[in-house]
Design a protein around this motif. Structure first.
Motif, PDB file in Angstrom:
ATOM      1  N   VAL A  87     153.630  17.819  -7.225  1.00  0.00           N
ATOM      2  CA  VAL A  87     154.170  18.293  -6.169  1.00  0.00           C
ATOM      3  C   VAL A  87     155.090  19.351  -5.244  1.00  0.00           C
ATOM      4  O   VAL A  87     155.123  20.185  -5.641  1.00  0.00           O
ATOM      5  CB  VAL A  87     152.705  17.713  -5.238  1.00  0.00           C
ATOM      6  N   ALA A  88     156.001  17.435  -5.509  1.00  0.00           N
ATOM      7  CA  ALA A  88     157.390  18.139  -4.484  1.00  0.00           C
ATOM      8  C   ALA A  88     158.305  18.837  -6.254  1.00  0.00           C
ATOM      9  O   ALA A  88     158.874  19.494  -5.407  1.00  0.00           O
ATOM     10  CB  ALA A  88     158.077  16.495  -4.529  1.00  0.00           C
ATOM     11  N   LEU A  89     157.738  18.601  -7.251  1.00  0.00           N
ATOM     12  CA  LEU A  89     158.718  19.305  -8.260  1.00  0.00           C
ATOM     13  C   LEU A  89     158.487  21.004  -8.814  1.00  0.00           C
ATOM     14  O   LEU A  89     159.298  21.448  -8.354  1.00  0.00           O
ATOM     15  CB  LEU A  89     159.034  19.175  -9.552  1.00  0.00           C
ATOM     16  N   VAL A  90     156.573  20.879  -8.449  1.00  0.00           N
ATOM     17  CA  VAL A  90     156.606  22.629  -8.095  1.00  0.00           C
ATOM     18  C   VAL A  90     156.835  22.979  -6.437  1.00  0.00           C
ATOM     19  O   VAL A  90     157.477  24.226  -7.086  1.00  0.00           O
ATOM     20  CB  VAL A  90     154.881  22.423  -7.817  1.00  0.00           C
ATOM     21  N   GLY A  91     156.860  21.977  -5.285  1.00  0.00           N
ATOM     22  CA  GLY A  91     157.243  22.854  -4.104  1.00  0.00           C
ATOM     23  C   GLY A  91     158.961  22.956  -4.143  1.00  0.00           C
ATOM     24  O   GLY A  91     159.675  24.661  -3.878  1.00  0.00           O
ATOM     25  N   VAL A  92     159.851  22.568  -5.181  1.00  0.00           N
ATOM     26  CA  VAL A  92     161.307  22.597  -5.302  1.00  0.00           C
ATOM     27  C   VAL A  92     161.795  23.422  -6.210  1.00  0.00           C
ATOM     28  O   VAL A  92     162.370  24.597  -5.949  1.00  0.00           O
ATOM     29  CB  VAL A  92     161.893  21.856  -5.835  1.00  0.00           C
ATOM     30  N   LEU A  93     160.409  23.605  -7.172  1.00  0.00           N
ATOM     31  CA  LEU A  93     161.021  24.562  -8.551  1.00  0.00           C
ATOM     32  C   LEU A  93     160.784  26.410  -7.946  1.00  0.00           C
ATOM     33  O   LEU A  93     161.066  26.477  -8.565  1.00  0.00           O
ATOM     34  CB  LEU A  93     160.605  23.850  -9.544  1.00  0.00           C
ATOM     35  N   PHE A  94     159.377  26.099  -8.047  1.00  0.00           N
ATOM     36  CA  PHE A  94     158.545  27.471  -8.025  1.00  0.00           C
ATOM     37  C   PHE A  94     158.221  27.644  -6.373  1.00  0.00           C
ATOM     38  O   PHE A  94     158.096  28.977  -5.905  1.00  0.00           O
ATOM     39  CB  PHE A  94     157.041  27.176  -8.400  1.00  0.00           C
ATOM     40  N   LEU A  95     158.153  27.038  -5.147  1.00  0.00           N
ATOM     41  CA  LEU A  95     158.279  27.424  -4.360  1.00  0.00           C
ATOM     42  C   LEU A  95     159.058  27.237  -2.757  1.00  0.00           C
ATOM     43  O   LEU A  95     159.093  28.003  -1.705  1.00  0.00           O
ATOM     44  CB  LEU A  95     157.044  26.986  -3.342  1.00  0.00           C
ATOM     45  N   LYS A  96     160.354  27.312  -3.241  1.00  0.00           N
ATOM     46  CA  LYS A  96     161.623  27.239  -2.757  1.00  0.00           C
ATOM     47  C   LYS A  96     161.422  26.197  -1.864  1.00  0.00           C
ATOM     48  O   LYS A  96     162.181  27.022  -0.702  1.00  0.00           O
ATOM     49  CB  LYS A  96     162.494  28.699  -2.780  1.00  0.00           C
ATOM     50  N   GLU A  97     161.230  24.890  -2.341  1.00  0.00           N
ATOM     51  CA  GLU A  97     160.998  24.018  -0.615  1.00  0.00           C
ATOM     52  C   GLU A  97     162.087  22.874  -1.211  1.00  0.00           C
ATOM     53  O   GLU A  97     162.516  23.061  -2.384  1.00  0.00           O
ATOM     54  CB  GLU A  97     160.123  23.145  -0.720  1.00  0.00           C
ATOM     55  N   PRO A  98     163.326  22.845  -0.212  1.00  0.00           N
ATOM     56  CA  PRO A  98     164.067  22.278   0.071  1.00  0.00           C
ATOM     57  C   PRO A  98     164.032  20.859  -0.821  1.00  0.00           C
ATOM     58  O   PRO A  98     162.336  20.018  -0.195  1.00  0.00           O
ATOM     59  CB  PRO A  98     164.618  22.469   1.517  1.00  0.00           C
ATOM     60  N   ILE A  99     165.187  19.946  -0.806  1.00  0.00           N
ATOM     61  CA  ILE A  99     164.895  18.682  -0.960  1.00  0.00           C
ATOM     62  C   ILE A  99     166.525  18.382  -0.925  1.00  0.00           C
ATOM     63  O   ILE A  99     167.634  18.895  -1.560  1.00  0.00           O
ATOM     64  CB  ILE A  99     164.715  18.469  -2.719  1.00  0.00           C
ATOM     65  N   ASN A 100     166.075  17.097  -0.536  1.00  0.00           N
ATOM     66  CA  ASN A 100     167.202  16.562  -0.367  1.00  0.00           C
ATOM     67  C   ASN A 100     167.183  15.147  -1.120  1.00  0.00           C
ATOM     68  O   ASN A 100     166.761  14.428  -1.552  1.00  0.00           O
ATOM     69  CB  ASN A 100     167.767  16.380   0.856  1.00  0.00           C
ATOM     70  N   LEU A 101     168.396  13.999  -1.168  1.00  0.00           N
ATOM     71  CA  LEU A 101     168.945  12.479  -1.349  1.00  0.00           C
ATOM     72  C   LEU A 101     167.671  12.046  -0.659  1.00  0.00           C
ATOM     73  O   LEU A 101     167.054  11.023  -1.671  1.00  0.00           O
ATOM     74  CB  LEU A 101     170.130  12.033  -1.485  1.00  0.00           C
ATOM     75  N   ALA A 102     167.362  11.643   0.830  1.00  0.00           N
ATOM     76  CA  ALA A 102     166.309  11.120   0.900  1.00  0.00           C
ATOM     77  C   ALA A 102     165.145  11.051   0.272  1.00  0.00           C
ATOM     78  O   ALA A 102     164.060  10.315   0.132  1.00  0.00           O
ATOM     79  CB  ALA A 102     166.934  11.024   2.287  1.00  0.00           C
ATOM     80  N   MET A 103     164.454  12.773  -0.096  1.00  0.00           N
ATOM     81  CA  MET A 103     163.394  12.857  -0.604  1.00  0.00           C
ATOM     82  C   MET A 103     163.677  12.423  -1.964  1.00  0.00           C
ATOM     83  O   MET A 103     162.100  12.326  -3.202  1.00  0.00           O
ATOM     84  CB  MET A 103     163.126  14.642  -0.278  1.00  0.00           C
ATOM     85  N   ILE A 104     164.158  12.713  -2.956  1.00  0.00           N
ATOM     86  CA  ILE A 104     164.171  12.524  -4.065  1.00  0.00           C
ATOM     87  C   ILE A 104     163.929  10.767  -4.175  1.00  0.00           C
ATOM     88  O   ILE A 104     163.619  10.171  -5.237  1.00  0.00           O
ATOM     89  CB  ILE A 104     165.714  12.740  -5.132  1.00  0.00           C
ATOM     90  N   ALA A 105     164.861   9.264  -3.276  1.00  0.00           N
ATOM     91  CA  ALA A 105     164.966   8.097  -3.390  1.00  0.00           C
ATOM     92  C   ALA A 105     163.680   7.831  -3.146  1.00  0.00           C
ATOM     93  O   ALA A 105     162.740   6.524  -3.722  1.00  0.00           O
ATOM     94  CB  ALA A 105     166.003   8.001  -2.520  1.00  0.00           C
ATOM     95  N   GLY A 106     162.693   8.898  -2.283  1.00  0.00           N
ATOM     96  CA  GLY A 106     161.691   8.792  -1.215  1.00  0.00           C
ATOM     97  C   GLY A 106     160.725   8.350  -3.587  1.00  0.00           C
ATOM     98  O   GLY A 106     159.768   8.141  -3.594  1.00  0.00           O
ATOM     99  N   ILE A 107     160.503   9.335  -4.014  1.00  0.00           N
ATOM    100  CA  ILE A 107     159.939   9.858  -4.771  1.00  0.00           C
ATOM    101  C   ILE A 107     160.099   8.921  -5.826  1.00  0.00           C
ATOM    102  O   ILE A 107     159.282   8.518  -6.702  1.00  0.00           O
ATOM    103  CB  ILE A 107     160.298  11.404  -5.438  1.00  0.00           C
ATOM    104  N   LEU A 108     161.215   8.042  -6.503  1.00  0.00           N
ATOM    105  CA  LEU A 108     161.648   7.111  -7.087  1.00  0.00           C
ATOM    106  C   LEU A 108     161.422   5.972  -6.687  1.00  0.00           C
ATOM    107  O   LEU A 108     160.593   5.154  -7.837  1.00  0.00           O
ATOM    108  CB  LEU A 108     163.061   6.816  -7.237  1.00  0.00           C
ATOM    109  N   MET A 109     161.138   5.641  -5.873  1.00  0.00           N
ATOM    110  CA  MET A 109     160.150   4.365  -5.100  1.00  0.00           C
ATOM    111  C   MET A 109     158.485   4.726  -4.994  1.00  0.00           C
ATOM    112  O   MET A 109     158.388   3.221  -5.588  1.00  0.00           O
ATOM    113  CB  MET A 109     160.880   4.481  -3.201  1.00  0.00           C
TER     114      MET A 109
END
Length: 108
Positions: free
Chosen positions: A72-94
């Motif tokens: 869902v985060a990936l869809v948001g970033v790629l198709f819905l133009k939602e922002p992402i940052n390093l903290a969010m990426i770290a959270g998803i990886l955790m």
């Protein structure tokens, strides 16, 4: 159908339903609202089939939830133009790392 195929279908249905929530405008738009209800309904049916096949509920739910969060985060970033940052990426990886640990722990 195999348990892992049902799990993949459950994840796809849940992601579809969750993304459709954004477009349902509080369930005021019929098409997206139908996708939400059908998607979650099928996701839970598919999850029930995975559990019926004997996979452990903790592992199944962890994989389903983590994959859903990440996709869902990936869809948001790629198709819905939602922002992402390093903290969010770290959270998803955790979240994904936590699922890996649950999987490894279930085999110990």
């Amino acid at each position: 159908m195999g348990a892992y195929l049902y799990l993949a279908l459950a994840i796809a249905a849940e992601v579809t339903a969750t993304v459709s929530l954004r477009f349902s405008e509080g369930f005021s738009r019929l098409g997206p609202s139908i996708l939400v209800i059908a998607g979650y309904g099928f996701a839970f049916f598919a999850l029930s089939q995975v559990l019926k096949a004997g996979l452990p509920i903790g592992v199944v739910y962890a994989v389903w939830a983590a994959a859903g969060v990440a996709l869902v985060a990936l869809v948001g970033v790629l198709f819905l133009k939602e922002p992402i940052n390093l903290a969010m990426i770290a959270g998803i990886l955790m979240v994904i790392g936590g699922v890996v640990l649950i999987e490894l722990g279930s085999k110990a």
